[in-house]
Design an enzyme around this catalytic site. Structure first.
Site, PDB file in Angstrom:
ATOM      1  N   HIS A 152      17.596  40.280  85.795  1.00  0.00           N
ATOM      2  CA  HIS A 152      17.907  39.481  86.980  1.00  0.00           C
ATOM      3  C   HIS A 152      18.148  38.018  86.616  1.00  0.00           C
ATOM      4  O   HIS A 152      18.044  37.138  87.455  1.00  0.00           O
ATOM      5  CB  HIS A 152      16.781  39.581  88.019  1.00  0.00           C
ATOM      6  CG  HIS A 152      16.344  40.997  88.258  1.00  0.00           C
ATOM      7  ND1 HIS A 152      15.347  41.593  87.533  1.00  0.00           N
ATOM      8  CD2 HIS A 152      16.814  41.931  89.108  1.00  0.00           C
ATOM      9  CE1 HIS A 152      15.218  42.852  87.927  1.00  0.00           C
ATOM     10  NE2 HIS A 152      16.088  43.086  88.871  1.00  0.00           N
TER      11      HIS A 152
HETATM   12  S1  FES Z   1      14.535  38.796  85.382  1.00  0.00           S
HETATM   13 FE1  FES Z   1      13.902  40.573  86.422  1.00  0.00          FE
HETATM   14  S2  FES Z   1      12.692  41.580  84.931  1.00  0.00           S
HETATM   15 FE2  FES Z   1      13.338  39.795  83.912  1.00  0.00          FE
END
Ligand code: FES
Length: 187
Positions: A152
């Site tokens: 993410h």
């Molecule tokens: S940014 Fe979502 S698990 Fe690392």
């Protein structure tokens, strides 16, 4: 015992998710099974499997020989089933790390290291538990030149502090100590 081979973070990341999902399913199924039987005796075999086996206890600490790691290189070792990133930082990385406390989870670099040259952090993204990239030469390291979690988009700096993205906290520093000039014991 140290594992000096680098893991492939991309692979480990998907495998890790699969493992977690599998474990959650197992725990859920076990809970349902115990609940359905509803007898104390039925719970015993399940509880007994929760006790760590002897080989797991033996891995409660991990010794790492740092001498083969050259400046700017990282290795991944496994401690209690978790990847631990050990990085021999360059002078530029140390300077960068000392310039700031970070914003989201402020922490001074010297509180996160025992010797400036060595950074030791648990390589698990604090958002949802992926393994960030940045251990291998050529890996993306994110906007802050540390580690990048493509799940993410969390970016960690050269001190392993969270600087961008949804992860709430810095990469955790495991308990460890130097047992010699170039050896550490984690755990
Ligand atoms: S940014 Fe979502 S698990 Fe690392």
């Amino acid at each position: 015992m140290a594992d000096h081979s680098s893991t492939a973070p991309g692979t480990a990341h998907s495998a890790d998710h699969g493992h977690d999902d599998g474990r959650r399913d197992f725990l859920l199924l076990s809970t349902l099974a115990v609940g359905a039987v509803g007898a104390g005796l039925a719970a015993w075999p399940f509880i007994d499997t929760m006790n760590p086996s002897k080989d797991v206890l033996a891995l409660a600490t991990t010794e790492v020989d740092l001498s083969p790691i050259s400046e700017g290189q990282s290795i991944t070792v496994i401690w209690r089933g978790k990847p631990v990133f050990v990085r021999r930082r360059t002078k530029a990385e140390i300077t960068e790390a000392k310039k700031t406390l970070g914003e989201k989870d402020p922490e001074a670099d010297d509180k996160r290291t025992k010797k400036p040259e060595w950074l030791v952090v648990i390589g698990i993204c604090t958002h949802l538990g992926c393994i960030p990239l940045g251990q291998k030469t050529g890996d993306p390291k994110g906007d802050y030149n540390g580690w990048f979690c493509p799940c993410h988009g969390s970016a960690y700096d050269t001190s392993g502090r969270i600087r961008k993205g949804p992860a709430p906290t810095n990469l955790a520093v495991p308990p460890y100590e130097f047992t010699g000039d170039t050896t550490i014991r984690i755990g």
